[in-house]
Design an enzyme around this catalytic site. Sequence first.
Site, PDB file in Angstrom:
ATOM      1  N   GLU A 126     -14.122 -11.884 -19.280  1.00  0.00           N
ATOM      2  CA  GLU A 126     -15.159 -12.671 -19.942  1.00  0.00           C
ATOM      3  C   GLU A 126     -14.596 -13.482 -21.109  1.00  0.00           C
ATOM      4  OE1 GLU A 126     -19.295 -10.407 -19.247  1.00  0.00           O
ATOM      5  OE2 GLU A 126     -17.820  -9.224 -20.348  1.00  0.00           O
ATOM      6  N   GLU A 146     -18.041  -3.429 -14.443  1.00  0.00           N
ATOM      7  CA  GLU A 146     -19.185  -2.845 -15.155  1.00  0.00           C
ATOM      8  C   GLU A 146     -20.129  -2.081 -14.237  1.00  0.00           C
ATOM      9  OE1 GLU A 146     -17.909  -6.254 -17.849  1.00  0.00           O
ATOM     10  OE2 GLU A 146     -18.005  -5.848 -15.683  1.00  0.00           O
TER      11      GLU A 146
END
Length: 272
Positions: A126, A146
């Site tokens: 990210e 995640e």
Amino acid sequence: MAIPSTPAPQADDAPRVITERRGHVFLIGLNRPDKRNAADFAMLQQLALAYGELERDPDLRVGLVHAIGDHFTGGLDLADVGPRLGPNGLDMVPDGGLNPWQVDGRGLSKPVVIAVQGICLTLGIELMLASDVVVAAASTTFGQIEVARGILPFGGATIRFPRAVGWGNAMRYMLTGDRFDAAEAYRLGLVQQIVPDGTQLGRALDLAERIAGQAPLAVQATLANARTAVREGDAAAEARLQPELARLAGTTDARIGMEAFVTRTPASFIGK
């Protein structure tokens, strides 16, 4: 430039992020190598403060994010950060800081180059997606994992990953949590260059210094207009092109650039 070898375990109060000014380039180093640079709350806050410094200081033109040790980041240190999650998520930006993932409505006006190696998971990807140019060591492995931890990517991957690589490619990795290598990251467009292990920081610095040598107001205007096109659409970006051109044409740097062109000498821009 070689990556420093992994040091002994750190004291709890050791800096999680180290910074260095090298000309107009601001090096920002993740510094928790004994934990594979997993981001605890202290690292998140110190990284935000480093980004805030980059944004505020007019002498700093480009950020270069890298990591000390064998790995870029193992992702979030959930044991440390998890208990800090509140009903509105995670409040991690102290006064004077700027969210490095830029998902709170405030963006960085200056470009960022990133050098990655080893393992680069979750918030590391990210951070790449929120930056502008990425150089990867050949043996780097990536993962947006995640969903395997019972949470969702909250640093912008749900927004930027599909836009960067296409819907199916993004979902292929975000919904499975599967790992992928540097060659796949390059194919997807997450990485702009793959280099031999140990040379990624040097190459990233070369690129950062190349960007820093250009007219900084023009670099920032180019970046801002491209981001406007992404966020607000082509029409909004088109409407700002001519006004921005007129503004930049009246700057000292534009005069310096024209003189350099006419005299065929290198330009030394001052950011005014």
